[in-house]
Design a protein around this motif. Structure first.
Motif, PDB file in Angstrom:
ATOM      1  N   GLU A   1       0.755  -1.251   0.029  1.00  0.00           N
ATOM      2  CA  GLU A   1      -0.181   0.164   0.057  1.00  0.00           C
ATOM      3  C   GLU A   1       0.690   1.173   0.105  1.00  0.00           C
ATOM      4  OE1 GLU A   1      -2.476  -0.290   3.327  1.00  0.00           O
ATOM      5  OE2 GLU A   1      -0.976  -0.306   4.758  1.00  0.00           O
ATOM      6  N   HIS A   2       1.992   1.078   0.318  1.00  0.00           N
ATOM      7  CA  HIS A   2       2.936   2.443   0.383  1.00  0.00           C
ATOM      8  C   HIS A   2       3.570   2.515  -0.959  1.00  0.00           C
ATOM      9  CE1 HIS A   2       2.967   2.694   4.780  1.00  0.00           C
ATOM     10  NE2 HIS A   2       3.132   1.293   5.191  1.00  0.00           N
ATOM     11  N   ASP A   3       3.725   1.655  -1.757  1.00  0.00           N
ATOM     12  CA  ASP A   3       4.348   1.894  -3.028  1.00  0.00           C
ATOM     13  C   ASP A   3       2.727   2.484  -3.862  1.00  0.00           C
ATOM     14  OD1 ASP A   3       6.625   0.302  -2.498  1.00  0.00           O
ATOM     15  OD2 ASP A   3       5.632  -1.523  -3.194  1.00  0.00           O
ATOM     16  N   VAL A   4       1.669   1.813  -3.604  1.00  0.00           N
ATOM     17  CA  VAL A   4       0.588   2.242  -4.582  1.00  0.00           C
ATOM     18  C   VAL A   4       0.282   3.864  -4.091  1.00  0.00           C
ATOM     19  CG1 VAL A   4      -1.842   2.007  -5.273  1.00  0.00           C
ATOM     20  CG2 VAL A   4      -0.377   0.016  -4.976  1.00  0.00           C
ATOM     21  N   ALA A   5       0.289   4.077  -2.779  1.00  0.00           N
ATOM     22  CA  ALA A   5       0.182   5.402  -2.274  1.00  0.00           C
ATOM     23  C   ALA A   5       0.944   6.412  -3.016  1.00  0.00           C
ATOM     24  CB  ALA A   5       0.236   5.522  -0.816  1.00  0.00           C
TER      25      ALA A   5
ATOM     26  N   LYS B   1      -8.944   3.895   3.134  1.00  0.00           N
ATOM     27  CA  LYS B   1     -10.054   4.459   3.003  1.00  0.00           C
ATOM     28  C   LYS B   1     -11.088   3.853   1.835  1.00  0.00           C
ATOM     29  CE  LYS B   1     -13.166   8.419   3.845  1.00  0.00           C
ATOM     30  NZ  LYS B   1     -13.388   9.853   4.065  1.00  0.00           N
ATOM     31  N   TRP B   2     -10.278   4.186   0.727  1.00  0.00           N
ATOM     32  CA  TRP B   2     -10.856   3.871  -0.636  1.00  0.00           C
ATOM     33  C   TRP B   2     -10.931   2.336  -0.711  1.00  0.00           C
ATOM     34  CZ3 TRP B   2      -7.555   7.022  -4.506  1.00  0.00           C
ATOM     35  CH2 TRP B   2      -7.899   8.534  -4.394  1.00  0.00           C
ATOM     36  N   ARG B   3     -10.058   1.729   0.017  1.00  0.00           N
ATOM     37  CA  ARG B   3     -10.198   0.223  -0.177  1.00  0.00           C
ATOM     38  C   ARG B   3     -11.515  -0.290   0.637  1.00  0.00           C
ATOM     39  NH1 ARG B   3      -5.165  -1.114   1.579  1.00  0.00           N
ATOM     40  NH2 ARG B   3      -5.610  -1.472   3.460  1.00  0.00           N
TER      41      ARG B   3
ATOM     42  N   LEU C   1      -5.262  -7.680  -3.545  1.00  0.00           N
ATOM     43  CA  LEU C   1      -5.292  -9.018  -3.240  1.00  0.00           C
ATOM     44  C   LEU C   1      -4.868  -9.110  -1.768  1.00  0.00           C
ATOM     45  CD1 LEU C   1      -2.375 -10.077  -5.825  1.00  0.00           C
ATOM     46  CD2 LEU C   1      -5.012 -10.606  -5.891  1.00  0.00           C
ATOM     47  N   LYS C   2      -5.471 -10.072  -0.984  1.00  0.00           N
ATOM     48  CA  LYS C   2      -5.302 -10.231   0.267  1.00  0.00           C
ATOM     49  C   LYS C   2      -4.475 -11.550   0.552  1.00  0.00           C
ATOM     50  CE  LYS C   2      -6.908  -8.975   3.898  1.00  0.00           C
ATOM     51  NZ  LYS C   2      -6.299  -8.083   4.979  1.00  0.00           N
TER      52      LYS C   2
ATOM     53  N   GLY D   1      -3.152 -13.732   3.196  1.00  0.00           N
ATOM     54  CA  GLY D   1      -3.138 -13.634   4.707  1.00  0.00           C
ATOM     55  C   GLY D   1      -3.754 -12.371   5.307  1.00  0.00           C
ATOM     56  N   SER D   2      -2.906 -11.961   5.955  1.00  0.00           N
ATOM     57  CA  SER D   2      -2.960 -10.508   6.554  1.00  0.00           C
ATOM     58  C   SER D   2      -2.630  -9.371   5.792  1.00  0.00           C
ATOM     59  CB  SER D   2      -2.823 -10.400   7.761  1.00  0.00           C
ATOM     60  OG  SER D   2      -1.397 -10.320   7.921  1.00  0.00           O
ATOM     61  N   LEU D   3      -1.740  -9.647   4.580  1.00  0.00           N
ATOM     62  CA  LEU D   3      -1.082  -8.690   3.901  1.00  0.00           C
ATOM     63  C   LEU D   3      -2.047  -8.254   2.756  1.00  0.00           C
ATOM     64  CD1 LEU D   3       2.329 -10.590   3.378  1.00  0.00           C
ATOM     65  CD2 LEU D   3       1.642  -8.785   5.200  1.00  0.00           C
ATOM     66  N   VAL D   4      -1.854  -6.935   2.412  1.00  0.00           N
ATOM     67  CA  VAL D   4      -2.660  -6.201   1.220  1.00  0.00           C
ATOM     68  C   VAL D   4      -1.756  -6.292   0.053  1.00  0.00           C
ATOM     69  CG1 VAL D   4      -3.825  -4.092   0.309  1.00  0.00           C
ATOM     70  CG2 VAL D   4      -4.526  -5.203   2.683  1.00  0.00           C
ATOM     71  N   ARG D   5      -1.994  -6.664  -0.901  1.00  0.00           N
ATOM     72  CA  ARG D   5      -0.877  -6.350  -2.008  1.00  0.00           C
ATOM     73  C   ARG D   5      -1.601  -5.933  -3.438  1.00  0.00           C
ATOM     74  NH1 ARG D   5       1.944  -5.829   1.387  1.00  0.00           N
ATOM     75  NH2 ARG D   5       3.524  -7.190   2.109  1.00  0.00           N
ATOM     76  N   TYR D   6      -0.948  -4.972  -4.220  1.00  0.00           N
ATOM     77  CA  TYR D   6      -1.575  -4.741  -5.602  1.00  0.00           C
ATOM     78  C   TYR D   6      -0.786  -5.294  -6.646  1.00  0.00           C
ATOM     79  CZ  TYR D   6      -4.084  -1.581  -2.605  1.00  0.00           C
ATOM     80  OH  TYR D   6      -4.829  -1.045  -1.586  1.00  0.00           O
ATOM     81  N   ARG D   7      -1.436  -5.701  -7.800  1.00  0.00           N
ATOM     82  CA  ARG D   7      -0.693  -5.968  -9.132  1.00  0.00           C
ATOM     83  C   ARG D   7      -0.580  -4.462  -9.590  1.00  0.00           C
ATOM     84  NH1 ARG D   7      -5.111  -9.882  -9.698  1.00  0.00           N
ATOM     85  NH2 ARG D   7      -4.105 -11.936  -9.244  1.00  0.00           N
ATOM     86  N   PRO D   8       0.616  -4.424 -10.256  1.00  0.00           N
ATOM     87  CA  PRO D   8       1.025  -3.089 -10.865  1.00  0.00           C
ATOM     88  C   PRO D   8       0.134  -2.888 -11.971  1.00  0.00           C
ATOM     89  CG  PRO D   8       2.875  -4.260 -10.435  1.00  0.00           C
ATOM     90  CD  PRO D   8       1.730  -5.294 -10.140  1.00  0.00           C
ATOM     91  N   GLU D   9      -0.222  -4.045 -12.732  1.00  0.00           N
ATOM     92  CA  GLU D   9      -1.351  -3.696 -13.874  1.00  0.00           C
ATOM     93  C   GLU D   9      -2.887  -3.359 -13.480  1.00  0.00           C
ATOM     94  OE1 GLU D   9      -0.912  -8.086 -13.256  1.00  0.00           O
ATOM     95  OE2 GLU D   9       0.274  -6.565 -13.221  1.00  0.00           O
ATOM     96  N   ASP D  10      -3.077  -3.824 -12.286  1.00  0.00           N
ATOM     97  CA  ASP D  10      -4.441  -3.204 -11.643  1.00  0.00           C
ATOM     98  C   ASP D  10      -4.185  -1.637 -11.403  1.00  0.00           C
ATOM     99  OD1 ASP D  10      -5.569  -5.850 -12.170  1.00  0.00           O
ATOM    100  OD2 ASP D  10      -5.157  -6.583  -9.845  1.00  0.00           O
ATOM    101  N   VAL D  11      -3.445  -1.471 -10.644  1.00  0.00           N
ATOM    102  CA  VAL D  11      -3.133   0.023 -10.365  1.00  0.00           C
ATOM    103  C   VAL D  11      -3.328   0.929 -11.559  1.00  0.00           C
ATOM    104  CG1 VAL D  11      -1.815   1.622  -9.455  1.00  0.00           C
ATOM    105  CG2 VAL D  11      -1.911  -0.504  -8.139  1.00  0.00           C
ATOM    106  N   THR D  12      -2.433   0.548 -12.619  1.00  0.00           N
ATOM    107  CA  THR D  12      -2.495   1.219 -13.778  1.00  0.00           C
ATOM    108  C   THR D  12      -3.781   1.352 -14.632  1.00  0.00           C
ATOM    109  OG1 THR D  12      -0.195   0.628 -14.235  1.00  0.00           O
ATOM    110  CG2 THR D  12      -1.568   1.354 -16.348  1.00  0.00           C
ATOM    111  N   ALA D  13      -4.557   0.176 -14.535  1.00  0.00           N
ATOM    112  CA  ALA D  13      -5.903   0.162 -15.135  1.00  0.00           C
ATOM    113  C   ALA D  13      -6.798   1.079 -14.167  1.00  0.00           C
ATOM    114  CB  ALA D  13      -6.405  -1.468 -15.112  1.00  0.00           C
ATOM    115  N   TRP D  14      -6.470   1.045 -13.209  1.00  0.00           N
ATOM    116  CA  TRP D  14      -7.569   1.992 -12.292  1.00  0.00           C
ATOM    117  C   TRP D  14      -7.184   3.309 -12.291  1.00  0.00           C
ATOM    118  CZ3 TRP D  14      -6.665   5.233  -8.095  1.00  0.00           C
ATOM    119  CH2 TRP D  14      -7.525   5.975  -7.557  1.00  0.00           C
ATOM    120  N   ILE D  15      -6.080   3.606 -12.644  1.00  0.00           N
ATOM    121  CA  ILE D  15      -5.683   4.959 -12.915  1.00  0.00           C
ATOM    122  C   ILE D  15      -6.003   5.499 -14.110  1.00  0.00           C
ATOM    123  CG2 ILE D  15      -3.524   6.676 -13.322  1.00  0.00           C
ATOM    124  CD1 ILE D  15      -2.113   5.089 -11.213  1.00  0.00           C
TER     125      ILE D  15
END
Length: 75
Positions: A16-20, A32-34, A43-44, A46-60
């Motif tokens: 989440e720090h990378d994406v922010a 908050k958006w999540r 992606l979850k 376990g307890s970790l939240v992770r993002y695929r770079p292509e999902d972030v790019t598509a959302w942007i």
């Protein structure tokens, strides 16, 4: 692990720090958006939240605003 199996930089999951930082927002805003199901897909693991770079790019790419003049011209 064989060296060919290591993910390339574009395939590496982001936290989440990378994406922010990519979106120029705070981690709190991203969280908050999540919660509101408003931000990029995540992606979850376990307890970790992770993002695929292509999902972030598509959302942007989907965040493009249409200027009022374009909307008025379509009427």
């Amino acid at each position: 692990m064989h060296i060919d199996m290591l993910p390339t930089l574009s395939q590496r999951l982001q936290n989440e720090h990378d994406v922010a930082q990519t979106c120029a927002i705070s981690v709190a805003t991203l969280r908050k958006w999540r919660m509101l199901k408003r931000g990029p897909r995540f992606l979850k693991i376990g307890s970790l939240v992770r993002y695929r770079p292509e999902d972030v790019t598509a959302w942007i790419d989907r965040q493009v605003a249409v200027p009022c003049k374009e909307i008025e011209g379509a009427r």
